[in-house]
Design an enzyme around this catalytic site. Structure first.
Site, PDB file in Angstrom:
ATOM      1  N   VAL A 191       0.836  -1.195   0.000  1.00 21.75           N
ATOM      2  CA  VAL A 191       0.000   0.000   0.000  1.00 21.75           C
ATOM      3  C   VAL A 191       0.875   1.251   0.000  1.00 21.75           C
ATOM      4  O   VAL A 191       0.546   2.255  -0.634  1.00 21.75           O
ATOM      5  CB  VAL A 191      -0.963   0.009   1.214  1.00 21.75           C
ATOM      6  CG1 VAL A 191      -1.754   1.312   1.294  1.00 21.75           C
ATOM      7  CG2 VAL A 191      -1.914  -1.182   1.138  1.00 21.75           C
ATOM      8  N   CYS A 192       2.006   1.179   0.687  1.00 20.25           N
ATOM      9  CA  CYS A 192       2.879   2.351   0.850  1.00 20.25           C
ATOM     10  C   CYS A 192       3.247   3.030  -0.477  1.00 20.25           C
ATOM     11  O   CYS A 192       3.124   4.253  -0.587  1.00 20.25           O
ATOM     12  CB  CYS A 192       4.128   1.978   1.635  1.00 20.25           C
ATOM     13  SG  CYS A 192       3.772   1.362   3.295  1.00 20.25           S
TER      14      CYS A 192
END
Length: 188
Positions: free
Chosen positions: A47-48
């Site tokens: 997700v980062c």
């Protein structure tokens, strides 16, 4: 947590930024400017990079608003450089990445996951006086939205520039604000 309205504590962190050598960032570098501390769990994750890419798309606009963005994880500045050099998404980003391998910033902002050594997914907006005005913390699986963060920063800047005014829900730049008073109690 009691962090809103608190003043950022002294720190020094080594940063990686595209096109620059490694350099130190301290709390003194924040004086007189708006800053965003954009904590994320770790380099080379899932997700980062989507969140960081989204933030990167707003970076020029934020800079034009007098805001500097600092991406922060508990990785080292060397890991940040390696991720930048090997990822298409991260390779486009121009804001500094702070290494927090000693957990100084993660502890000061209260986002270090105890026993894990990673920071929560958290955003903090610091005003030019070093006071934390906005914070957002989400669970690991929920990415943040740079459009909403930009809207909140505009609202915080408006409120700072216009004492006695507040921005209602979903306020957008140029929309009506409120002047809190006893006359408004129960009428909104």
């Amino acid at each position: 947590m009691g962090i809103i309205g608190s003043t950022i504590q002294p720190f020094t962190a080594t940063a990686f930024q595209a096109g620059k050598d490694f350099f130190d960032v301290t709390n003194e570098d924040l004086a007189g400017k708006w800053s965003v501390f954009f904590f994320y769990p770790a380099d080379f994750t899932f997700v980062c990079p989507t969140e960081l890419e989204d933030m990167g798309e707003k970076y020029e606009m934020l800079q034009s608003m007098g805001v500097e963005v600092y991406a922060v994880s508990t990785d080292t500045h060397f890991s940040h450089k390696a991720w930048h050099d090997t990822s298409d998404k991260i390779g486009k980003l121009k804001f500094p990445f702070l290494g927090d391998q000693n957990h100084v910033l993660s502890n000061q902002f209260g986002v270090l996951r105890e026993g894990v050594g990673l920071a929560d997914r958290a955003t903090f907006v610091v005003d030019p006086d070093g006071v934390i005005q906005i914070m957002e913390i989400t669970c690991e699986g929920v990415g943040r939205n740079a459009n909403e963060l930009t809207r909140k920063i505009k609202a915080a800047q408006y409120v700072r520039a216009n004492p006695g005014q507040v921005c209602p829900a979903a306020w957008e730049e140029g929309a009506e604000t409120l002047a809190p008073s006893l006359d408004l109690v129960g009428k909104i």
